[in-house]
Structures are given as structure tokens and as C-alpha cells.
Design an enzyme around this catalytic site. Structure first.
Site, PDB file in Angstrom:
ATOM      1  N   ASN A   9       5.987  49.486  48.447  1.00  0.00           N
ATOM      2  CA  ASN A   9       7.323  49.938  48.866  1.00  0.00           C
ATOM      3  C   ASN A   9       8.176  48.715  49.192  1.00  0.00           C
ATOM      4  OD1 ASN A   9       9.552  51.097  50.069  1.00  0.00           O
ATOM      5  ND2 ASN A   9       8.478  51.729  51.934  1.00  0.00           N
ATOM      6  N   TRP A  10       9.109  48.414  48.300  1.00  0.00           N
ATOM      7  CA  TRP A  10       9.942  47.216  48.491  1.00  0.00           C
ATOM      8  C   TRP A  10      11.037  47.418  49.535  1.00  0.00           C
ATOM      9  CZ3 TRP A  10      11.076  44.604  43.061  1.00  0.00           C
ATOM     10  CH2 TRP A  10       9.860  44.129  42.531  1.00  0.00           C
ATOM     11  N   HIS A  94       9.096  58.925  54.816  1.00  0.00           N
ATOM     12  CA  HIS A  94       8.733  57.614  55.370  1.00  0.00           C
ATOM     13  C   HIS A  94       9.296  57.525  56.783  1.00  0.00           C
ATOM     14  CE1 HIS A  94       8.678  53.283  56.052  1.00  0.00           C
ATOM     15  NE2 HIS A  94       7.772  53.212  55.095  1.00  0.00           N
ATOM     16  N   GLU A 166       0.622  56.676  57.905  1.00  0.00           N
ATOM     17  CA  GLU A 166       1.219  55.406  58.316  1.00  0.00           C
ATOM     18  C   GLU A 166       1.542  55.466  59.804  1.00  0.00           C
ATOM     19  OE1 GLU A 166       3.202  53.191  54.937  1.00  0.00           O
ATOM     20  OE2 GLU A 166       4.614  54.746  55.459  1.00  0.00           O
ATOM     21  N   GLY A 232       4.080  47.635  52.384  1.00  0.00           N
ATOM     22  CA  GLY A 232       5.469  47.202  52.521  1.00  0.00           C
ATOM     23  C   GLY A 232       5.579  45.710  52.274  1.00  0.00           C
ATOM     24  N   GLY A 233       5.583  44.942  53.358  1.00  0.00           N
ATOM     25  CA  GLY A 233       5.820  43.492  53.281  1.00  0.00           C
ATOM     26  C   GLY A 233       4.998  42.778  52.222  1.00  0.00           C
TER      27      GLY A 233
HETATM   28  C1  PEP Z   1       5.672  50.782  54.723  1.00  0.00           C
HETATM   29  O1  PEP Z   1       6.852  50.511  54.809  1.00  0.00           O
HETATM   30  O2  PEP Z   1       5.317  51.867  54.242  1.00  0.00           O
HETATM   31  C2  PEP Z   1       4.689  49.795  55.184  1.00  0.00           C
HETATM   32  C3  PEP Z   1       3.432  50.150  55.255  1.00  0.00           C
HETATM   33  O3  PEP Z   1       5.173  48.554  55.537  1.00  0.00           O
HETATM   34  P1  PEP Z   1       4.277  47.283  55.972  1.00  0.00           P
HETATM   35  O4  PEP Z   1       3.151  47.147  54.990  1.00  0.00           O
HETATM   36  O5  PEP Z   1       5.226  46.128  55.910  1.00  0.00           O
HETATM   37  O6  PEP Z   1       3.778  47.561  57.343  1.00  0.00           O
END
Ligand code: PEP
Length: 249
Positions: A9-10, A94, A166, A232-233
Site C-alpha cells: 500500500n503506497w 483501512h 492491522e 505500507g512503508g
Molecule cells: C498500512 O498502511 O496498511 C501499513 C501496514 O503501513 P506500515 O507497514 O507502514 O505500518
């Protein structure tokens, strides 16, 4: 056997240049065909992503959608517009959408239905805040979010869903749930699904999301009820993202 899915997920990041770099990285990495991979860039990159990543191991996802099929909804994007861009997956619910854009469980359900109606695969995101965890409300919150959607779908629709657990306190914070914490919630979701329908529990892909990185992915993905990751990151760094894909396969 559930096929793992690694989805990047950008968010509101990325560029055409990053798509090109990701495509190069994916083609030299030879990610196992036993793993499904998805890149989820911002809307402006979806059409290009479909073209640039065609023939690579990655499919395309979108970050949200509007529940209506068309109309006077300035700034919004419908499910059929996504399919026209070659999109396969779409994130729904999300935590950033729930918190920053006030999407409640009914808004999430409407989007899941719109996605399913257009043949997209909704990735339903659920998870508790830190306050809810500390108040011992993980089960109530998570199963409430899952139940609102699952209970409103037919058996056939349910079978086309992916769920991403999440924990909100782990998203973008660098604070990952321990593999035990994640497995515990995944097992709880699966057991709830299995009580409804054993085939649903057995078949549902449950992704973990929340600061999953190259160095913690293998441990998380080794747990029996963790079938992939929503990243994400780390999905903005091609080498890290590919390392996570390798850890899944
Ligand atoms: C997300 O945005 O779904 C996520 C898991 O972000 P991160 O990996 O940066 O925690």
C-alpha cells in the site's frame, strides 16, 4: 492451501519512476509463483501501473472506492473505473480511511459490496486502537468489524474476500505486533469464520499489516494463520518489498 498475498500500500506516495524501479526489481527477483503480489499505488498511477507491471508477478490494487457506480461525487472513483484500469484488489476500511475520512462499518460494507459487484477482490482492513487493546476490547472490536461485513454477504461473496488484520497502533509506527499477538488475533478471526462456515474459515486469506518489514516478515509469515502481509512503508523500497515477498514463498 491458502496462497499467500503480499500487498504493498503506497498510500499518498510513489511516482511513475518508482513503478518502473519496482517493475525492474520484480523481474530480476523471480518471486515465487506460489505467492500473489499486489502493488497498490495512488489513483493517478493506476492506469500506468496496469501497463508498466503487465507481465510482471504483480497485480494492481486500489486504496479505496466509492460505493456508487457513477454520479455527482466530485473527487471519487467507482468500482467500474478501477476495473477499467486493470485493478484486481481494493482496500476497504483501512484505518486511515476509518479515522481520517470517517468511514464507519456501514460505509465499509457499502464499499465491499460495490467492489464485489464489479468483480474486484476487497481487502477488508480491521484492527483495534491501542486504547481498545488496553481496555481488553480486541475481540469485540475486530469481530465487530469483520461481522458487519461477513453477516451481510452471501456465501459466494464471502469466499471472494481477503481480510487484513492491522492493529492501528502498529501502522506506520515502527511498532509491530509480535508474531504471537498477530497469530492470536488471526486465529480468533479464523475460528469465528469457521463457526459460521468451516470452508470459509479454511479458505479465507488473513493478512497481517502494521510495520511489517524485511527483518520481521519471515517470523510473522511462519505463523499458521498469517497468510500474507499488507505492507505500507516497506513497500516503497523495492528491495525490502521483494525480501518480504521472498519470505512468503
Ligand atoms: C498500512 O498502511 O496498511 C501499513 C501496514 O503501513 P506500515 O507497514 O507502514 O505500518
Amino acid at each position: 492451501m491458502r496462497k499467500p498475498l503480499i500487498a504493498g500500500n503506497w498510500k499518498m506516495n510513489g511516482s511513475l519512476a518508482l513503478l518502473e524501479t519496482m517493475k525492474q526489481a520484480l523481474s530480476s527477483a523471480r518471486v515465487s509463483s506460489a505467492v500473489d503480489v499486489a502493488i497498490i499505488p495512488p489513483f493517478t498511477l493506476l492506469m500506468s501501473a496496469g501497463k508498466i507491471l503487465a507481465g510482471s508477478s504483480a497485480e494492481i490494487g486500489a486504496q479505496t472506492l466509492h460505493p456508487e457506480s457513477s454520479g455527482a461525487y466530485t473527487g471519487e472513483t467507482s468500482a467500474s473505473m478501477l476495473t477499467e484500469c486493470g485493478v484486481r484488489y481494493v482496500l476497504v476500511g483501512h484505518s486511515e480511511r476509518r479515522t481520517l475520512f470517517a468511514e464507519d462499518d456501514q460505509a465499509v460494507l457499502a464499499r465491499v459490496k460495490a467492489a464485489l459487484g464489479a468483480g474486484l477482490v476487497p481487502v477488508l482492513c480491521v484492527g483495534e486502537t491501542l486504547e481498545e487493546r488496553e481496555a481488553d476490547r480486541v475481540e469485540t472490536v475486530v469481530l465487530g468489524q469483520v461481522g458487519t461485513v461477513i453477516d451481510a454477504l452471501s456465501a459466494e461473496e464471502r469466499s471472494r474476500l481477503v481480510i487484513a488484520y492491522e492493529p492501528v497502533w502498529a501502522i506506520g509506527t515502527g511498532r509491530t505486533a509480535t508474531p504471537d499477538q498477530a497469530q492470536q488475533v488471526h486465529a480468533m478471526i479464523r475460528s469465528w469464520l469457521s463457526d459460521k462456515d468451516p470452508a470459509l474459515g479454511e479458505g479465507m486469506r488473513l493478512l497481517y499489516g502494521g510495520s511489517m518489514k524485511a527483518d520481521n516478515a519471515a517470523d510473522l509469515l511462519s505463523r499458521p494463520d498469517i497468510d500474507g502481509g499488507l505492507i505500507g512503508g516497506a513497500s516503497l523500497k523495492p528491495d525490502d518489498f521483494i525480501a518480504i515477498c521472498h519470505a512468503a514463498g
